[in-house]
Design a protein around this motif. Structure first.
Motif, PDB file in Angstrom:
ATOM      1  N   GLN A 101       0.822  -1.149   0.080  1.00  0.00           N
ATOM      2  CA  GLN A 101      -0.066   0.138  -0.120  1.00  0.00           C
ATOM      3  C   GLN A 101       0.976   1.284   0.100  1.00  0.00           C
ATOM      4  O   GLN A 101       1.972   1.197   0.365  1.00  0.00           O
ATOM      5  CB  GLN A 101      -0.951  -0.148   1.274  1.00  0.00           C
ATOM      6  N   TYR A 110      -7.208   7.910   5.044  1.00  0.00           N
ATOM      7  CA  TYR A 110      -6.186   6.758   4.458  1.00  0.00           C
ATOM      8  C   TYR A 110      -5.131   6.775   5.418  1.00  0.00           C
ATOM      9  O   TYR A 110      -4.741   5.810   5.564  1.00  0.00           O
ATOM     10  CB  TYR A 110      -6.175   6.780   2.951  1.00  0.00           C
ATOM     11  N   ILE A 115      -5.531   2.415   4.936  1.00  0.00           N
ATOM     12  CA  ILE A 115      -6.646   1.585   4.686  1.00  0.00           C
ATOM     13  C   ILE A 115      -7.589   2.400   4.207  1.00  0.00           C
ATOM     14  O   ILE A 115      -8.017   3.609   4.586  1.00  0.00           O
ATOM     15  CB  ILE A 115      -7.282   0.951   6.055  1.00  0.00           C
ATOM     16  N   LYS A 125      -5.955   5.993   9.172  1.00  0.00           N
ATOM     17  CA  LYS A 125      -6.377   4.526   9.366  1.00  0.00           C
ATOM     18  C   LYS A 125      -5.425   3.563   8.977  1.00  0.00           C
ATOM     19  O   LYS A 125      -5.455   2.246   8.916  1.00  0.00           O
ATOM     20  CB  LYS A 125      -7.652   4.324   8.546  1.00  0.00           C
ATOM     21  N   ASN A 146      -6.957   2.104  -4.844  1.00  0.00           N
ATOM     22  CA  ASN A 146      -8.189   2.583  -4.248  1.00  0.00           C
ATOM     23  C   ASN A 146      -9.385   3.024  -5.203  1.00  0.00           C
ATOM     24  O   ASN A 146     -10.015   4.004  -4.897  1.00  0.00           O
ATOM     25  CB  ASN A 146      -7.740   3.907  -3.404  1.00  0.00           C
TER      26      ASN A 146
END
Length: 295
Positions: free
Chosen positions: A4, A109, A115, A112, A27
């Motif tokens: 990520q 994002y 995420i 978190k 995303n």
């Protein structure tokens, strides 16, 4: 599966551009959902208003062979001005919604732990920053217009700094004045690399936007061949406006790139992300040591 995207890190020219598209790829669905959820109304309202304005303009210039609807020139002018002002308002709200929704998505994002946030989570930030960004955009817009009116060069010079203006407001939850000052401090000694990244990103965005305009261009060419006296048709006006507004979704690209540039410059000058990772490693090590002693 690719790791990520981590925003808080130093990047070079190619990494900023590459990670911009990697972030979109990773995303895509939640970003698209966020765009539709928070920008869809302004997009649709702006599209319908744009079609109405262009059709009326086309009719008034004699493109449509129909009887005039209005009884006086004053009524026609006032109606057109009202429609055009409405179009400007919807366009401003649309651009504002894109900026706020995408940047709110990014900050959530990050918070978190890389995420994707839900639309309900984005809504909390969206409603908080919407009018703050809208008000700030007036000041920033006036400043940019003045720079370009004075001379093209000042406008080009301040553009890289102003591209960080909105990310700073949301990422740091700061005031207009602080964000304005900080944007120029971050770009100091990094102007050329910042300008080069933005130039490449905007060129890519432009050509991707042009792809959606191809159907309207085909209709225009076909109409020009088959209807030499009236090459512009209602279908072309509607399709052209629709393609133009659909192409605005690609505006997400430079917004994400500006966020990556912001964090890149912050890390180069302040290393906040590196320090937080070091502190996190220290906290993890202390926790493990504490657990071993208990054992």
């Amino acid at each position: 599966m690719a790791q990520q995207v981590e925003f808080k890190k130093v990047r070079d020219f190619g990494e900023v551009i590459g990670d911009t598209f990697l972030f979109i790829k990773q995303n895509f669905n939640p970003l698209l959902k966020t765009f539709i959820y928070f920008c869809g109304f302004f997009m649709l309202a702006g599209l319908l208003t744009a079609i109405m304005v262009q059709l009326n303009m086309f009719r008034e210039t004699g493109g449509m062979k129909i009887a005039p609807i209005y009884t006086s020139s004053y009524a026609r002018i006032s109606d057109f001005v009202g429609q055009y002002l409405l179009l400007i308002i919807f366009v401003m709200l649309f651009y504002n919604a894109i900026y706020v929704s995408v940047l709110s998505y990014i900050i959530l994002y990050i918070e978190k732990g890389n995420i994707a946030p839900s639309t309900q989570e984005v809504w909390g930030y969206y409603k908080y920053y919407f009018f703050r960004i809208l008000g700030s955009s007036f000041v920033a817009g006036i400043f940019m217009v003045i720079c370009f009116i004075c001379c093209i060069i000042p406008g080009i010079y301040v553009f890289p700094a102003m591209s960080l203006f909105y990310p700073i407001i949301i990422m740091e939850n700061e005031t207009l004045g602080h964000s304005f000052d900080r944007s120029f401090k971050l770009v100091k000694n990094e102007w050329w690399i910042t300008a080069a990244i933005l130039l490449v990103v905007w060129i890519i965005t432009y050509f991707m936007s042009m792809v959606i305009q191809i159907p309207a261009a085909i209709i225009m060419m076909f109409s020009a061949i088959t209807h030499t006296e009236q090459p512009i048709s209602n279908a072309y006006i509607i399709l052209s406006a629709t393609g133009q507004y659909l192409s605005y979704i690609f505006f997400i690209i430079p917004i994400i790139a500006s966020a990556l540039i912001y964090f890149n410059l912050v890390e180069r000058k302040e290393s906040t992300g590196l320090m937080s990772r070091i502190e996190s490693l220290g906290a993890d090590a202390a926790e493990r040591h504490h657990s071993e002693e208990e054992y």
